[in-house]
Design an enzyme around this catalytic site. Structure first.
Site, PDB file in Angstrom:
ATOM      1  CG  HIS A 119       2.180  -3.507  -5.798  1.00 54.53           C
ATOM      2  ND1 HIS A 119       1.701  -2.514  -5.300  1.00 54.53           N
ATOM      3  CD2 HIS A 119       1.822  -4.421  -4.910  1.00 54.53           C
ATOM      4  CE1 HIS A 119       1.242  -2.423  -4.033  1.00 54.53           C
ATOM      5  NE2 HIS A 119       1.354  -3.694  -3.854  1.00 54.53           N
ATOM      6  CG  HIS A 150      -3.487   2.010  -0.314  1.00 58.55           C
ATOM      7  ND1 HIS A 150      -2.871   0.861  -0.577  1.00 58.55           N
ATOM      8  CD2 HIS A 150      -4.916   1.810  -0.585  1.00 58.55           C
ATOM      9  CE1 HIS A 150      -3.809  -0.188  -0.772  1.00 58.55           C
ATOM     10  NE2 HIS A 150      -4.854   0.344  -0.923  1.00 58.55           N
ATOM     11  CG  ASN A 151       0.564   6.996  -3.762  1.00 60.65           C
ATOM     12  OD1 ASN A 151       0.423   7.119  -2.516  1.00 60.65           O
ATOM     13  ND2 ASN A 151       1.653   7.146  -4.326  1.00 60.65           N
ATOM     14  CD  GLU A 164      -5.191  -6.592  -5.064  1.00 63.65           C
ATOM     15  OE1 GLU A 164      -5.543  -5.242  -4.681  1.00 63.65           O
ATOM     16  OE2 GLU A 164      -4.257  -6.809  -5.907  1.00 63.65           O
ATOM     17  CB  SER A 165     -11.508  -9.746   0.115  1.00 62.78           C
ATOM     18  OG  SER A 165     -12.258  -9.870  -1.108  1.00 62.78           O
ATOM     19  CD  GLN A 166      -7.701  -4.245   2.365  1.00 66.14           C
ATOM     20  OE1 GLN A 166      -6.869  -3.869   3.048  1.00 66.14           O
ATOM     21  NE2 GLN A 166      -7.145  -4.395   0.969  1.00 66.14           N
ATOM     22  CG  ASP A 173      13.658   3.028   0.524  1.00 60.81           C
ATOM     23  OD1 ASP A 173      14.458   1.858   1.134  1.00 60.81           O
ATOM     24  OD2 ASP A 173      13.268   2.811  -0.607  1.00 60.81           O
TER      25      ASP A 173
END
Lengths: 256, 953
Positions: B225, B288-289, B514-516, B704
């Site tokens: 990632h 964000h699959n 990973e808090s937004q 892309d």
């Protein structure tokens, strides 16, 4: 020449402030954009302005119900200032979320009366947020200062909670300014012309003096012709339908 | 604890209940006669009954349409009324942003003793419903066990505050053999043996084992990632050896074109181009699959929330001005009984993703102006969710900043919780039926108002010049953001200073969370006070958590203990390059052998009704595409505001006439035949749409986004190489550089019997600068009597087409692109549009001339007549259906007034084109064949209905 001063109020989640500022500037006003905290802390004074605007958005996420938390903030923390502002002849405009805030703060349909809320904007009948353009018919009997000289408008709505509902006696006394209509101006139409199921097709109301006006559609999104959804196929017009709302307010302050 | 239930007054309509009832009916359960929904609030703290009454009356319940009750409700209402009550609450640790707002609202009332607020929903289902009906309704509609549960007993609402006692965790790495290393890497770390051996040797040189946080930091920084290992690997494809696919294809276009208006490409959080000399535009699209597969609403909302922070964290920060979204799902009518275990139904994923993106984007006040939705059964277990954001900034803020040693590390925005821990490694892993269970902590609910507050105040701080550098906390959390930002300097960070949502987090959790809605700033010491107080003035936290150094080391402390020390050079450059094998073997499909059907009208309607082509109005209207007042060409156009626009145009600076065109190209069906031509077609399509709305190729930037299967499998990788090679060839010839991109690999799903892999999916997004929006043209036909031209050449290219699809074939003749001819054609047409000779223009894509003409016709509300015998062909074609439905690239249908036809034909000199029909007065869509025979004559209303019906939900 009189300089007109407009205050566009921001709160967490307000998101139509920039285009509302632009609309009032185009109409010839000086415009400040201030956070509600600045008013509460006394850093900005409502009394320095002649027009107060509560623009569209999702204040505090529209959590609990649309506009509710900001409405309480205005009622509880700025209630006296707003009363003085109105008593002094100030104009108030609420657009979309601003409409929701004004009715839930008890400022519309009528200030006073213990700031009791007597009307609400409930969830759309479709249970959906919808963004679409609507035809509006202006009530020619209305005392509303913002819509003087305007008979119809075509404006976008973008909301999930816009259905006007009120107690029967409130509805009887209500100063309806705008009704959803079809393109011929006929107000007896259903969805999608009336996008939310509003009682009596109500899209905008004012107080008895015509100084306080609120509507669900967004006049600030149709200032110039190129914002019209069919401008690439229709005969151009000089201004967007929404511009008159801002111009009327600014011109009225200049004259009074 | 007080329990408050707010419900719609009896006798008043309950739109949420009605909508749910409709969804229940869609499940095949028709006996739910009435459905109502209420909101539950659980208030903890010292409160009097009177205070609770005030809270209900003045805050929680609307006096006109709602009632409230305080106290316990019976869990299951009386059977006599045939009413089933189901209460659904969030799992512990899942934060509903409403709780924070309720807390604020209560404080505003002057009540200060509420300690915590929890929310829940209660559903009342009336009717003859069996236990299995109720279970189905719960599982399919009401509860997602990843974040929610059914309340069965009066559980404790607030858990006692968790505590954390520090102990330094070490991993015994030095003694591990290859097997043990392999097993370690296969777990949450997601590292291969070679990589772990490199790490082992690094620590053995140091003479000690790594701490857990050191190892995790390396794993995150080296994840697919973050590092795009596949795209940067050494790939062998037959004779060919490609050293770094990204650099030798996509980035090479940008290098070779060397456009002066490309201000920052492939290095910052998004790509930046010059707009008008004063302002710059930046654009990023993210996938964000995986989170969306597991929890569609939360996954998609954090997806859009994350990509909004990319432009916000680009240069010195930009203002987000537009969102785009592209989704790929399995068809909504997929049979429930064929769903693999652990997979949500595509209809639920579609509805959840749409709602997640709309609720977040609408609240933040960014117009969603462009997108696409595609359907294919192979997206069943792995939906593809692509969200993009465009930002606008002063040109002088376009370049990435640079901190100085001694500058402070400041985290701003939301607080840190256990959200999304291991999201990055999760994103690069294969999903299995157990993913739902193990990935709970990877999904969270976004808080759009926190993000909006953050944007507002951050841009004020930028204007005042209060920080030197910015980046977003995205995948990998502080670990990635701090690690990347401090790569050239070094940093000392004090993890206990990071503001937390709740107590009990370990130092590792704080570092990896990973808090937004968080951003990271580098702030000069003498600006810190002003910055913190500016943020406080708009109720956003800004906290100093460390300082940058000049020792090029990453040092983390927790309450005085050194918990991590890594050399920046090793962290960022120590990753060994992967070596991968690729093969490419073209697949041969059976050549279609059906005769031309007698009635092409039926086939046209079937294609218009296909999930991919049909109207997406149901989705589009639920996005606010008008906010910010910038909309010039809307996603829906035409006489009834409902035709499909080719691209969207906004005018982001209200008093300037310059516009930004946004378009996209995507067609996975071509990739089944050859990913090379899929990629070529996607670029051609994105560019066609720009030309069709009145733009030019003068300043077009591309992005892309590759969503692919497992690249460790040589055939999947072979396709990826083919697609990347086409990106180079085609974009170079068109003169359109790539400025940013992203890949999401490993989109496969393992069941016991098989592995489901998504089709190779490449999204090309394009952003073009338009000098003057006066040149805009919409696709709806304008006036009876006008001429219709086709520009471009039609070939027998139906491989992967919709027409073959409805007849059960794939075919082999995939549409190709000749970019030299294509560029000349687009430049010529664009010049003709700019002189005002074109009244409508629509590009031919899925469904070919047939679909494009039908759409122009019903969007404009005028009839049309077409003569296929006049269509310029690149090769002899004897069949009408092939001419009508071929999906050859670089073709446009153009409407021109008769009085302008001569000038138009002159302007188009040197390009293949022909007048093939006319706009007509009636309401008929008529087509005549090669031999002059009438092929079809269908009423416009019929075509439009076919197109609108499928997704009119």
């Amino acid at each position: 020449m009189v300089m007109v001063r407009t205050l566009v109020l921001r709160a967490p989640g307000t998101n139509c402030d920039a285009e509302t500022v632009f609309a009032f500037e185009q109409a010839g006003s000086l415009v400040d954009s201030a956070h509600v905290n600045q008013l509460v802390r006394g850093e900005k004074l409502l009394s320095s302005y002649q027009i107060l605007v509560i623009p569209g958005g999702f204040t505090y996420g529209d959590d609990i119900s649309a506009g509710k938390i900001l409405a309480n903030e205005l009622r509880l923390k700025l209630g006296e200032d707003i009363q003085r502002f109105v008593d002094g002849g100030g104009l108030i405009l609420g657009i979309c979320n601003g409409f929701q805030v004004l009715v839930k703060a008890g400022i519309l349909p009528r200030l006073g009366d213990g700031n009791r809320q007597s009307l609400t904007l409930a969830g759309n009948d479709s249970n959906r947020f919808e963004c679409r353009w609507v035809y509006l018919s202006v009530d020619q009997e209305s005392p509303c200062i913002f819509t003087r000289g305007i008979s119809t408008m075509y404006l976008p709505v973008a909301h999930g909670e816009g259905k006007v509902m009120a107690e029967a006696e409130t509805l009887n006394e209500l100063n309806v300014v705008l009704r959803y209509a079809d393109e011929m101006g006929n107000v007896q139409t259903g969805y999608p012309h009336n996008p939310n199921g509003s009682v009596d097709n109500i899209a905008g109301i004012c107080d008895a003096s015509g100084h306080i006006f609120a509507l669900m559609p967004h006049p600030e999104r149709f200032i110039r012709w190129t914002q019209h959804p069919r401008w690439t196929r229709e005969v151009p017009r000089e201004r967007g339908d929404g511009f008159g709302v801002f111009l009327n307010a600014v011109e009225w302050v200049k004259k009074s | 604890m007080f329990r408050v239930e707010v419900s719609v007054k009896s006798g008043f309509p309950d739109p949420r209940g009605v909508a749910l009832q409709r969804d229940i009916r869609d499940l095949g359960i028709v006996t739910a006669d009435q459905v109502r929904v209420s909101d539950i609030y659980l208030l903890e703290g010292k409160l009097s009954q009177k205070e609770v009454n005030i809270i209900c009356r003045e805050l929680l319940a609307d006096p006109i349409v709602e009632d409230y009750s305080i106290g316990e409700a019976p869990l299951v209402a009386a059977k006599a009324q045939n009413t089933h009550a189901i209460e659904v609450a969030y799992n512990p640790g899942v934060m509903d942003p409403v709780e924070e707002s309720v807390g604020k609202g209560i404080l505003d009332l002057g009540i200060t003793t509420v300690e915590s607020v929890k929310t829940a929903k209660r559903y009342y289902l009336c009717g003859e419903l069996s236990a299995s009906d109720i279970e189905l309704i719960c599982n399919k509609l009401l509860v997602n066990s990843v974040i929610q549960h059914v309340v069965t007993s009066q559980e404790r609402v607030s858990l006692p505050p968790a505590t954390y006692s520090f102990s330094l965790e070490k991993v015994d790495l030095l003694t591990m053999d290859d097997d043990e290393l392999t097993r370690l890497g296969e777990g949450k770390l997601g590292l291969n043996l070679n990589e772990l051996k490199r790490i082992q040797s690094y620590f053995s040189q140091l003479g000690h084992n790594p701490t857990d946080v050191e190892l995790e930091t390396l794993a995150q920084t080296w994840s697919e990632h973050c590092k795009h290992k596949t795209f940067k690997s050494k790939i062998r494809l037959g004779e060919l050896v490609i050293d770094n696919l990204l650099r030798s294809t996509i980035m090479k276009v940008t290098d070779e074109l060397n456009k002066p208006w490309c201000l920052s490409t492939f290095k910052d959080n998004s790509g930046v181009i010059d707009f008008d000399g004063r302002y710059a535009l930046c654009f990023k699209v993210e996938t964000h699959n995986h989170p969306s597969a597991v929890e569609p609403y939360g996954g998609a909302s954090t997806g859009i929330g994350g990509v909004i922070r990319d432009p916000l964290g680009t240069g010195l920060g930009s203002r987000p001005i537009a969102n785009t979204d592209v989704f790929c799902f399995a068809p909504p009518d997929f049979p429930h009984d064929r769903l693999p275990p652990g997979v949500l139904h595509p209809r639920r994923i579609l509805k959840g993703v749409r709602a997640g993106v709309a609720d977040y984007g609408n609240r933040v006040g960014i117009p969603t102006i462009n997108g696409a939705i595609l359907f294919d059964e192979r997206y069943l277990a792995n939906p593809v969710v692509l969200c993009g954001t465009i930002g606008l900034m002063p040109r002088e803020a376009a370049q990435m900043g640079k901190q100085k040693p001694g500058d402070l590390v400041v985290v701003v925005g939301g607080r840190t919780g256990r959200d999304g821990i291991h999201g990055v490694t999760f994103a690069s892993a294969l999903l299995t039926g157990e993913s739902e269970a193990v990935s709970t902590s990877s999904v969270q609910i976004g808080n759009p108002i926190m993000e909006k507050k953050l944007i507002d105040v951050l841009l004020k701080a930028r204007e005042r010049g209060l920080y030197r550098r910015i980046t977003d906390c995205g995948g990998g959390g502080l670990s990635s953001a701090v690690g990347e930002m401090a790569a050239e300097t070094g940093v000392r960070l004090y993890l206990e200073k990071v503001p937390l949502k709740y107590s009990g987090l370990s130092y590792t959790e704080i570092w990896l969370s990973e808090s937004q809605e968080r951003m990271l700033l580098a702030v000069p010491v003498d600006s810190a006070e002003e910055l913190v107080s500016l943020f406080a003035s708009e109720d956003v936290e800004a906290t100093v958590i460390g300082e940058f150094t000049d020792d090029r080391r990453l040092k983390l402390f927790y309450r005085g203990n050194l918990v991590c020390e890594l050399d920046m050079d090793f962290l960022h450059n120590g990753l060994p390059q992967l070596e991968k094998e690729a093969v490419w073997q073209p697949v041969q499909y059976p050549e279609p052998d059906f005769a031309q059907p007698p009635d092409l009208g039926d086939d046209l309607k079937r294609i218009l009704s296909s999930w991919n082509v049909c109207s997406k109005e149901w989705v589009i209207r639920q996005y606010d595409h008008e906010v910010q007042g910038s909309s010039i060409l809307k996603p829906l156009v035409g006489i009834s505001d409902d035709g499909p626009s080719d691209a969207a145009i906004i005018k982001p600076i209200l008093d300037s006439d310059m516009g930004v065109i946004v378009s996209n190209g995507i067609n996975p069906k071509y990739g089944d035949i050859d990913p090379y031509w899929m990629a070529a077609s996607a670029i051609d399509e994105a560019l066609r749409q720009i030309i069709a709305v009145g733009g030019s190729l003068r300043r077009v930037a591309l992005l892309d986004n590759f969503s692919w299967g497992n690249p460790d499998k040589p055939d999947r990788l072979g396709g990826l190489v083919r697609a990347a090679q086409a990106c180079y060839d085609i974009a170079l010839s068109y003169g359109t550089p790539f400025i940013s991109g992203k890949d999401s690999l490993y989109n496969e799903y393992k069941t016991e019997e098989e592995t489901l892999c998504i089709p190779p999916t490449l999204l090309i997004s394009a952003m073009a600068v338009m000098e003057n929006v006066a040149h805009v043209v919409s696709m709806d036909c304008k006036q009876a009597g006008d001429l219709l031209y086709i520009v471009g050449t039609t070939n027998d290219e139906l491989g992967g087409s919709h027409y073959y699809g409805i007849h059960g074939f794939v075919g082999n003749r995939v549409p190709q692109v000749n970019p030299q001819k294509g560029k000349k054609l687009m430049d010529t047409l664009s010049a003709a549009v700019e002189t005002g000779l074109v009244k409508a223009c629509h590009d031919c894509s899925e469904g070919g001339i047939g679909v494009a003409a039908a759409e122009m016709s019903f969007a404009g509300g005028h009839g049309m007549v077409l003569y296929l015998g006049r269509v310029p062909l690149g090769e002899p074609i004897g069949r009408n259906d092939i001419v009508f439905f071929s999906e050859s690239n670089t073709r446009f249908l153009v409407e021109v007034a008769p009085e302008d036809s001569q000038r138009f034909e002159q302007a188009m000199g040197g390009v293949e084109f022909a007048a093939i029909g006319q706009v007509t007065k009636g309401d008929k869509f008529e087509v005549y064949g090669i031999n002059g025979e009438r092929l079809l004559s269908v009423a416009l209303a019929e075509l439009k209905e076919a197109w609108q019906k499928p997704l009119r939900w």
